[in-house]
Motif scaffolding. Structure first.
Motif, PDB file in Angstrom:
ATOM      1  N   THR A   1       0.807  -1.217   0.000  1.00  0.00           N
ATOM      2  CA  THR A   1       0.000   0.000   0.000  1.00  0.00           C
ATOM      3  C   THR A   1       0.843   1.270   0.000  1.00  0.00           C
ATOM      4  N   ALA A   2       2.149   1.139   0.184  1.00  0.00           N
ATOM      5  CA  ALA A   2       3.046   2.290   0.042  1.00  0.00           C
ATOM      6  C   ALA A   2       3.626   2.352  -1.369  1.00  0.00           C
ATOM      7  N   ARG A   3       3.085   1.505  -2.267  1.00  0.00           N
ATOM      8  CA  ARG A   3       3.483   1.458  -3.669  1.00  0.00           C
ATOM      9  C   ARG A   3       4.913   0.969  -3.842  1.00  0.00           C
ATOM     10  N   GLN A   4       5.373   0.130  -2.914  1.00  0.00           N
ATOM     11  CA  GLN A   4       6.689  -0.489  -3.029  1.00  0.00           C
ATOM     12  C   GLN A   4       6.532  -1.837  -3.725  1.00  0.00           C
ATOM     13  N   ALA A   5       7.252  -2.010  -4.842  1.00  0.00           N
ATOM     14  CA  ALA A   5       7.125  -3.232  -5.644  1.00  0.00           C
ATOM     15  C   ALA A   5       7.996  -4.345  -5.069  1.00  0.00           C
ATOM     16  N   PHE A   6       7.567  -5.568  -5.293  1.00  0.00           N
ATOM     17  CA  PHE A   6       8.367  -6.713  -4.868  1.00  0.00           C
ATOM     18  C   PHE A   6       8.071  -7.906  -5.778  1.00  0.00           C
ATOM     19  N   GLY A   7       9.041  -8.818  -5.834  1.00  0.00           N
ATOM     20  CA  GLY A   7       8.816 -10.147  -6.406  1.00  0.00           C
ATOM     21  C   GLY A   7       8.629 -10.239  -7.899  1.00  0.00           C
ATOM     22  N   MET A   8       9.194  -9.316  -8.691  1.00  0.00           N
ATOM     23  CA  MET A   8       9.015  -9.416 -10.148  1.00  0.00           C
ATOM     24  C   MET A   8       9.517 -10.758 -10.675  1.00  0.00           C
ATOM     25  N   ARG A   9       8.658 -11.467 -11.406  1.00  0.00           N
ATOM     26  CA  ARG A   9       9.025 -12.749 -12.025  1.00  0.00           C
ATOM     27  C   ARG A   9       8.487 -12.778 -13.450  1.00  0.00           C
ATOM     28  N   SER A  10       9.164 -13.509 -14.314  1.00  0.00           N
ATOM     29  CA  SER A  10       8.691 -13.616 -15.693  1.00  0.00           C
ATOM     30  C   SER A  10       8.984 -15.010 -16.230  1.00  0.00           C
ATOM     31  N   ALA A  11       8.220 -15.384 -17.255  1.00  0.00           N
ATOM     32  CA  ALA A  11       8.402 -16.680 -17.900  1.00  0.00           C
ATOM     33  C   ALA A  11       8.033 -16.535 -19.371  1.00  0.00           C
ATOM     34  N   ALA A  12       8.659 -17.345 -20.206  1.00  0.00           N
ATOM     35  CA  ALA A  12       8.349 -17.346 -21.639  1.00  0.00           C
ATOM     36  C   ALA A  12       7.146 -18.247 -21.898  1.00  0.00           C
ATOM     37  N   LEU A  13       6.351 -17.869 -22.889  1.00  0.00           N
ATOM     38  CA  LEU A  13       5.192 -18.660 -23.301  1.00  0.00           C
ATOM     39  C   LEU A  13       5.302 -18.967 -24.785  1.00  0.00           C
ATOM     40  N   SER A  14       4.695 -20.051 -25.205  1.00  0.00           N
ATOM     41  CA  SER A  14       4.634 -20.345 -26.638  1.00  0.00           C
ATOM     42  C   SER A  14       3.626 -19.401 -27.285  1.00  0.00           C
ATOM     43  N   GLU A  15       3.792 -19.145 -28.574  1.00  0.00           N
ATOM     44  CA  GLU A  15       2.910 -18.216 -29.273  1.00  0.00           C
ATOM     45  C   GLU A  15       1.464 -18.702 -29.308  1.00  0.00           C
ATOM     46  N   SER A  16       1.245 -19.988 -29.134  1.00  0.00           N
ATOM     47  CA  SER A  16      -0.111 -20.543 -29.200  1.00  0.00           C
ATOM     48  C   SER A  16      -0.618 -20.972 -27.820  1.00  0.00           C
ATOM     49  N   HIS A  17      -0.140 -20.293 -26.767  1.00  0.00           N
ATOM     50  CA  HIS A  17      -0.514 -20.737 -25.420  1.00  0.00           C
ATOM     51  C   HIS A  17      -2.016 -20.600 -25.177  1.00  0.00           C
ATOM     52  N   ARG A  18      -2.522 -21.460 -24.297  1.00  0.00           N
ATOM     53  CA  ARG A  18      -3.951 -21.534 -24.012  1.00  0.00           C
ATOM     54  C   ARG A  18      -4.221 -21.253 -22.536  1.00  0.00           C
ATOM     55  N   PRO A  19      -5.423 -20.779 -22.232  1.00  0.00           N
ATOM     56  CA  PRO A  19      -5.769 -20.460 -20.840  1.00  0.00           C
ATOM     57  C   PRO A  19      -5.562 -21.635 -19.884  1.00  0.00           C
ATOM     58  N   ALA A  20      -5.881 -22.856 -20.329  1.00  0.00           N
ATOM     59  CA  ALA A  20      -5.793 -24.027 -19.455  1.00  0.00           C
ATOM     60  C   ALA A  20      -4.369 -24.280 -18.983  1.00  0.00           C
ATOM     61  N   ASP A  21      -3.386 -23.819 -19.743  1.00  0.00           N
ATOM     62  CA  ASP A  21      -1.984 -23.982 -19.344  1.00  0.00           C
ATOM     63  C   ASP A  21      -1.426 -22.720 -18.682  1.00  0.00           C
ATOM     64  N   THR A  22      -1.779 -21.562 -19.232  1.00  0.00           N
ATOM     65  CA  THR A  22      -1.167 -20.300 -18.795  1.00  0.00           C
ATOM     66  C   THR A  22      -1.657 -19.848 -17.424  1.00  0.00           C
ATOM     67  N   LEU A  23      -2.950 -19.975 -17.161  1.00  0.00           N
ATOM     68  CA  LEU A  23      -3.477 -19.496 -15.881  1.00  0.00           C
ATOM     69  C   LEU A  23      -2.948 -20.303 -14.694  1.00  0.00           C
ATOM     70  N   PRO A  24      -2.885 -21.647 -14.773  1.00  0.00           N
ATOM     71  CA  PRO A  24      -2.245 -22.385 -13.668  1.00  0.00           C
ATOM     72  C   PRO A  24      -0.772 -22.013 -13.480  1.00  0.00           C
ATOM     73  N   MET A  25      -0.069 -21.726 -14.575  1.00  0.00           N
ATOM     74  CA  MET A  25       1.325 -21.303 -14.466  1.00  0.00           C
ATOM     75  C   MET A  25       1.416 -19.980 -13.710  1.00  0.00           C
ATOM     76  N   ALA A  26       0.514 -19.048 -14.036  1.00  0.00           N
ATOM     77  CA  ALA A  26       0.499 -17.761 -13.336  1.00  0.00           C
ATOM     78  C   ALA A  26       0.219 -17.962 -11.849  1.00  0.00           C
ATOM     79  N   ARG A  27      -0.696 -18.869 -11.517  1.00  0.00           N
ATOM     80  CA  ARG A  27      -0.998 -19.155 -10.107  1.00  0.00           C
ATOM     81  C   ARG A  27       0.250 -19.675  -9.390  1.00  0.00           C
ATOM     82  N   ARG A  28       0.989 -20.569 -10.029  1.00  0.00           N
ATOM     83  CA  ARG A  28       2.199 -21.107  -9.399  1.00  0.00           C
ATOM     84  C   ARG A  28       3.238 -20.005  -9.186  1.00  0.00           C
ATOM     85  N   MET A  29       3.365 -19.113 -10.152  1.00  0.00           N
ATOM     86  CA  MET A  29       4.317 -18.019 -10.024  1.00  0.00           C
ATOM     87  C   MET A  29       3.914 -17.074  -8.904  1.00  0.00           C
TER      88      MET A  29
END
Length: 404
Positions: free
Chosen positions: A109-137
């Motif tokens: 709430t003080a606008r301090q950022a933390f925990g930036m993470r990123s991952a590569a996705l295939s160009e044809s990625h689908r919600p069924a794969d991408t959303l669980p990956m985001a949850r794990r991250m």
């Protein structure tokens, strides 16, 4: 006696009204700090409409209660007191789903950022794969920083498509066709086990720049995201412009070439067909036959100053400027920010864009316009997603169950 009694009642009501007014004003100051970051007391007075004396008293009280800290700064050549919120334990998270990337980040709430993470996705990625990956991250990020999920108030989501405002359905999904028609609010709320607020990625790029750093007081800011697609976001006095249909800023589908290539939208000669990163990659592959060319190779070649790639970037900027010129005539923006993956090496692109936009628009419309490359590069959209969530928490409270 009745008169005396009546006077006491009036005094009691007066006291209650004053207390409620002070509480409302205090909440207004806290919300403004959360939404716009550290502010001088003078800036707080301007943003809230409160008198400088009232702001000063509120800041003194909040400092004594440990809710803000103050420091001496120089603003506009004068010594001022800057006020910064102290984190209160609540956090928001942001998720940026792109064509070939996934990013997550947290914000307190003080606008301090933390925990930036990123991952590569295939160009044809689908919600069924991408959303669980985001949850794990997200879960890994929270665990790393020792944050309980109960302290996560809201998740902001950036997505590269136009979204129907009430349901979050993907209206126009040329970049991610497998997501077309998906109710994103329902899908992400279920996948993340968090309430979600979502917005088009270019809009959130605009919010990230209008709500942070040197553009925080800008009246009219246009953000151009040049990626696989090309989109525009508009922030007026720090607030996003949002259409009722959910479709806005689709500058990539402006026709700039008569009888050009067929675009994913079905028309010919759209801006995306001649100036997107997809086209830059295709043009470099033509120059380098027999080699597998990707965006990293384009960026590396631009960094190395290869003349052919610098020319490609300049020419792309010229065409983008052609599409931008009518927007400049319409809005006369204070700032145009160019972002996306090419922002790191986008000098030639920006040069061509500025030259073209100024040539094709009224001189008076762009006389005061500042054209800049984003200093947030690839992370603008996830920053904007966090800011969107934080603003909603601070203005509407913690009991958030839907997007609107």
């Amino acid at each position: 006696m009745p008169a005396t009694s009546g006077g006491n009642v009036a005094a009691s009501r007066d006291t209650g009204s004053q207390k409620a007014l002070r509480e409302r004003n205090t909440q207004l100051v806290v919300t403004t700090l959360g939404a716009n970051g550290p502010q001088t007391q003078a800036a707080l007075a301007r943003r809230t409409g409160l008198s400088t004396g009232t702001v000063s008293n509120i800041v003194r009280d909040l400092t004594a209660r440990g809710r803000v800290t103050t420091s001496s700064v120089i603003s506009a050549g004068r010594r001022s007191i800057e006020v910064t919120l102290v984190p209160d334990g609540r956090v928001v998270v942001g998720v940026d789903v792109g064509r070939t990337h996934l990013r997550v980040m947290g914000l307190n709430t003080a606008r301090q950022a933390f925990g930036m993470r990123s991952a590569a996705l295939s160009e044809s990625h689908r919600p069924a794969d991408t959303l669980p990956m985001a949850r794990r991250m997200l879960d890994a990020m929270l665990e790393e920083h020792g944050i309980d999920r109960a302290d996560v108030m809201l998740c902001g989501l950036a997505f590269p498509a136009s979204l129907e405002p009430s349901t979050g359905a993907v209206v126009q999904a040329s970049v991610l066709p497998h997501w077309a028609g998906l109710n994103l609010i329902e899908a992400t709320t279920s996948a993340f086990a968090l309430p979600v607020v979502l917005e088009n990625d270019a809009n959130l790029g605009a919010l990230a720049h209008a709500g942070n750093g040197r553009f925080v007081d800008t009246h009219c800011l246009v953000y151009l995201k040049v990626g696989t697609g090309i989109g525009a976001g508009l922030a007026l006095d720090g607030r996003l412009y949002e259409s009722l249909s959910g479709i806005s800023g689709e500058i990539g589908h402006s026709q700039v070439v008569d009888g050009g290539d067929v675009c994913t939208c079905g028309n010919r000669g759209c801006l995306e067909t001649v100036a997107s990163t997809r086209r830059l990659i295709a043009d470099l592959a033509y120059i380098r036959p027999g080699r597998r060319v990707d965006l990293d190779e384009v960026i590396d070649a631009a960094t190395a100053g290869e003349p052919a790639v610098l020319r490609l970037l300049h020419d792309a900027g010229v065409v983008i400027g052609k599409a931008l010129a009518p927007i400049c005539n319409l809005l006369s923006p204070d700032v145009v920010v160019v972002g996306g993956p090419m922002a790191r090496v986008g000098g030639p692109l920006l040069e061509g864009l500025v030259q073209s936009a100024r040539q094709r628009s009224l001189a008076a419309a762009t006389a005061h316009t500042e054209f800049v490359l984003s200093d947030l590069a690839d992370d603008a959209e996830v920053h904007g997603a966090c800011l969107l969530a934080l603003r909603k928490v601070l203005t509407e409270g913690d009991d958030l169950v839907s997007n609107r």
